[in-house]
Structure formats: C-alpha cells, structure tokens
Scaffold this motif. Structure first.
Motif, PDB file in Angstrom:
ATOM      1  N   VAL A 121       0.698  -1.265   0.103  1.00 18.72           N
ATOM      2  CA  VAL A 121       0.068  -0.102  -0.022  1.00 18.72           C
ATOM      3  C   VAL A 121       0.810   1.204   0.121  1.00 18.72           C
ATOM      4  O   VAL A 121       0.573   2.294  -0.632  1.00 18.72           O
ATOM      5  CB  VAL A 121      -0.936   0.177   1.329  1.00 18.72           C
ATOM      6  N   ARG A 122       1.967   1.206   0.838  1.00 15.05           N
ATOM      7  CA  ARG A 122       2.755   2.489   0.854  1.00 15.05           C
ATOM      8  C   ARG A 122       3.512   2.612  -0.498  1.00 15.05           C
ATOM      9  O   ARG A 122       3.799   4.013  -0.870  1.00 15.05           O
ATOM     10  CB  ARG A 122       3.840   2.227   2.152  1.00 15.05           C
ATOM     11  N   LYS A 125       0.851   4.250  -2.766  1.00 12.88           N
ATOM     12  CA  LYS A 125       0.555   5.328  -2.351  1.00 12.88           C
ATOM     13  C   LYS A 125       1.711   6.452  -2.899  1.00 12.88           C
ATOM     14  O   LYS A 125       1.417   7.814  -3.090  1.00 12.88           O
ATOM     15  CB  LYS A 125       0.391   5.845  -0.895  1.00 12.88           C
ATOM     16  N   THR A 126       3.008   6.084  -2.708  1.00 12.24           N
ATOM     17  CA  THR A 126       4.020   6.895  -3.082  1.00 12.24           C
ATOM     18  C   THR A 126       4.542   6.669  -4.508  1.00 12.24           C
ATOM     19  O   THR A 126       5.809   6.498  -4.703  1.00 12.24           O
ATOM     20  CB  THR A 126       4.916   6.825  -1.977  1.00 12.24           C
ATOM     21  N   ASP A 132       8.857   4.200  -2.924  1.00 12.93           N
ATOM     22  CA  ASP A 132       8.132   3.398  -3.942  1.00 12.93           C
ATOM     23  C   ASP A 132       9.450   2.497  -4.385  1.00 12.93           C
ATOM     24  O   ASP A 132       9.389   1.089  -4.142  1.00 12.93           O
ATOM     25  CB  ASP A 132       7.460   3.860  -4.898  1.00 12.93           C
ATOM     26  N   ARG A 224       0.830  -3.817  -4.396  1.00 16.93           N
ATOM     27  CA  ARG A 224       0.905  -2.601  -5.149  1.00 16.93           C
ATOM     28  C   ARG A 224       0.241  -2.527  -6.450  1.00 16.93           C
ATOM     29  O   ARG A 224      -0.231  -1.423  -6.752  1.00 16.93           O
ATOM     30  CB  ARG A 224       2.612  -2.185  -5.163  1.00 16.93           C
ATOM     31  N   LEU A 231      -6.668   2.741  -6.863  1.00 14.83           N
ATOM     32  CA  LEU A 231      -6.923   4.076  -6.411  1.00 14.83           C
ATOM     33  C   LEU A 231      -7.097   5.208  -7.874  1.00 14.83           C
ATOM     34  O   LEU A 231      -7.292   6.163  -7.626  1.00 14.83           O
ATOM     35  CB  LEU A 231      -5.315   4.501  -5.998  1.00 14.83           C
ATOM     36  N   ASP A 246      -7.471  10.794   3.735  1.00 16.97           N
ATOM     37  CA  ASP A 246      -6.660   9.793   2.991  1.00 16.97           C
ATOM     38  C   ASP A 246      -6.452   8.263   3.361  1.00 16.97           C
ATOM     39  O   ASP A 246      -6.607   7.324   2.750  1.00 16.97           O
ATOM     40  CB  ASP A 246      -5.278  10.402   2.795  1.00 16.97           C
ATOM     41  N   ASN A 247      -6.266   8.277   4.868  1.00 17.41           N
ATOM     42  CA  ASN A 247      -6.302   6.928   5.384  1.00 17.41           C
ATOM     43  C   ASN A 247      -7.577   6.241   5.189  1.00 17.41           C
ATOM     44  O   ASN A 247      -7.725   4.899   4.855  1.00 17.41           O
ATOM     45  CB  ASN A 247      -5.938   6.803   6.983  1.00 17.41           C
ATOM     46  N   THR A 250      -7.910   4.970   1.471  1.00 16.07           N
ATOM     47  CA  THR A 250      -6.828   4.138   1.351  1.00 16.07           C
ATOM     48  C   THR A 250      -7.566   2.653   2.043  1.00 16.07           C
ATOM     49  O   THR A 250      -7.271   1.603   1.207  1.00 16.07           O
ATOM     50  CB  THR A 250      -5.591   4.583   1.596  1.00 16.07           C
TER      51      THR A 250
END
Length: 336
Positions: A121-122, A125-126, A132, A224, A231, A246-247, A250
C-alpha cells in the motif's frame, strides 16, 4: 449459479483431486529403487527375518491390495506404520510434530501478509518516489533470497553477535508449558504463565521473520499492482470529493476492493509456506513436520514420507477449498 451450487460443485471437484494425489504418492514411492525392508538393517538379514518384516508392514500383499488398504487407512486417519524404530504409527508421529509446524506457519503467514500488504500500500501511495523504488527492491530481494540463507544471517546477527534471541529450538529444554494444543504460545496463555509465553515468543521470532520475510515479497508486488489500479477508479475520486480522509479512503475502501486477489494468493502461498517451513525448521532445529520429513527422507522411511506428503497435500487442498468458497462469497461474479 447459486452459492450453494457452487459450494457443492467445488467440494465434488475436490474429491477426485485428493484421490489422484493419494494414487500419485502411492505409485511414486513404489517405483523408487531399493527394498524398504532392507533399509531397516545395517547388515543383510536372513530371509525369514525379511519376510517377517514384510508381513508386519503389509508389503507381502499384492500391489492392488496394498493400495486398497492404503486408501481405507487414510480415510480412517491411519497413515501406516513407520519403517524405522519400533513401527510406531505414522499418524501418531504426525500428530506429535504438526502443532510446531502449524504454530510457525500461522505466525509466518500473519507476518508475511501484514508486512507485505502494508508495504504494498505504501509503495502504491508513493508511486514513482524513492520510497516506492526502495520497497520494490526490498520485495524483489526478499522473494529471491533462499530461506535458509536468510535464517543463517538472522541467527548470526541476533543470536550470536547481539545475543538477544535463541538461535535454535522451540523452547528451553525440559521447561515446555503443559500440553493442551501443542502450540506453545497458546498453551502458555491457557496455563496463565507469562514467562512461558515470553519464552515461546522469543524462540518464535527468528523463524517467523525468516519464513515471513521470504513470503512477503509476493504480497508487496501483488498489493502494489492492485492498489495502483484501484486508486484510479471513480469511487476514490468521489470519496475525496466528499472530504474523506486519505487513510479512510486507502485502508477502508480502496484496500478492501484490492484485497480479493490477495486472498487468493494467501491460499496459493500456503503450499509455498509449508515447503519453506521444511528448510526453516531444519535451519532452526524446529521440531515440526518439516524437520520430521527431512529425517525420514534421510532414513528412507517410505511409509512416513508417504504419510507426511499426503497429510501436507490434504492440508493444502482443504485450505484452497476454504479460500475458494470464501472468494465466491465475497465476489459473486466468479460463480458464473
């Protein structure tokens, strides 16, 4: 197709699959060269002794009769007698060693899914950032690294160099908690013994991180990829327009939509987890089914090998079946 029809069809499909598994394992072990009875002796015994052992193990019967006895035995929970030692039933040996493997498997899967999904997920998101790329490289390395090599590195750092965790074993010798489930963490809680629980966790940390880290790479990549697609969907824009955090967008909405393929992968990785458990248990002298299988292969105990492989096969089949049914419940489209 209704959910009930899907469940019935899926269960019926499992039956021939399990029978094929039993047959395949039975034939493969009979095709291997060598006489399993002779493996019991260091020196060639006399013919009468050989015949006696053949009779005790049921190897003097025709092959079809052995196959029928084998199938009947499995459906009654009897996996035959071990060819080493005093011919102890294999089902007893599996029963004694399985809780250790189950405990390691559960914690490793939890570690792999939690770490893999969070980093996936991180990474999504990045997208395109240094974070990333770092997570992607980490996922690739963990997926490619041999489990025994990672285990040896962790043993060297945390057990030998820092001396903060035990390098081998499952518990302090002779101080295991009272046996209830065979899972030491659970048994310690049931006994209300905090010291035993902490000890069991300390012994679990290195094997769990080793096995979980190797498996988390696939979850990072899968999460990912699915999160990047999710998204971009319209409902995410709508949620942002309504002012949701945002959280919340997500983790409450996007991750839920992206989770179905991950659920499928959990079932597929369960088989890989059991295979990885063999090497992990050997590396950490963990007395589970993996190390048991390794010992029996070394001793060429065909009956024990056969029983353990069949048990693993049944376990993986059942987990896959449950996840398929859960998938059909969560996503009705796959029933059609």
């Amino acid at each position: 197709m209704t959910l009930r029809s899907y469940v019935v069809g899926r269960v019926l499909l499992t039956i021939p699959m399990i029978v094929l598994l039993f047959t395949f394992v039975f034939l493969i072990l009979r095709l291997l060269p060598g006489d399993p009875v002779l493996l019991h002796f260091e020196k060639p015994p006399d013919p009468a002794t050989i015949e006696l052992y053949r009779h005790q193990l049921g190897l003097d019967k025709p092959l079809y009769q052995q196959y029928i006895d084998y199938l009947i035995g499995i459906f009654h929970g009897d996996f035959g007698k071990s060819m080493t030692g005093d011919f102890e039933p294999v089902s007893y040996q599996i029963q004694a060693r399985f809780p250790a493997t189950l405990e390691l498997t559960i914690y490793s899967m939890i570690f792999a899914v939690v770490v893999g999904v969070f980093l996936g997920v991180r990474s999504a998101k990045t997208y395109g950032s240094l974070q990333d790329n770092t997570i992607r490289i980490f996922g690739t390395i963990t997926y490619a690294i041999p489990v025994f090599f990672l285990g040896m590195i962790l043993q060297f750092i945390f057990a030998i160099w820092l001396g903060v965790l035990p390098p081998l074993g499952r518990f302090d010798i002779g101080q295991a908690p009272p046996h209830v489930t065979g899972l030491y963490t659970i048994d310690s809680i049931l006994a209300g013994d905090l010291y035993s629980f902490v000890t069991a966790v300390r012994y679990l940390i290195l094997p769990t991180i080793t096995l979980g880290t190797v498996l988390c790479g696939i979850f990072i990549r899968l999460t990912r990829t699915n999160m990047l697609e999710t998204l971009k969907l319209d409902f995410v824009d709508a949620a942002k327009a309504r002012g949701l955090s945002d959280n919340a967008i997500t983790y409450r909405y996007a991750l839920k939509n992206a989770f179905l393929p991950i659920l499928t992968m959990i079932g597929l990785q369960f088989a890989a987890l059991l295979a990885g458990a063999v090497l992990t248990e050997i590396t950490f002298s963990w007395e589970g089914l993996g190390s048991f299988l390794f010992e029996k292969i070394s001793q060429r105990d065909y009956t024990a090998i056969q029983g353990t492989v069949v048990f693993f096969g049944i376990l993986v089949t059942m987990v896959t079946l449950v996840l398929d049914l859960l998938y059909a419940y969560l996503d009705p489209r796959i029933r059609f």
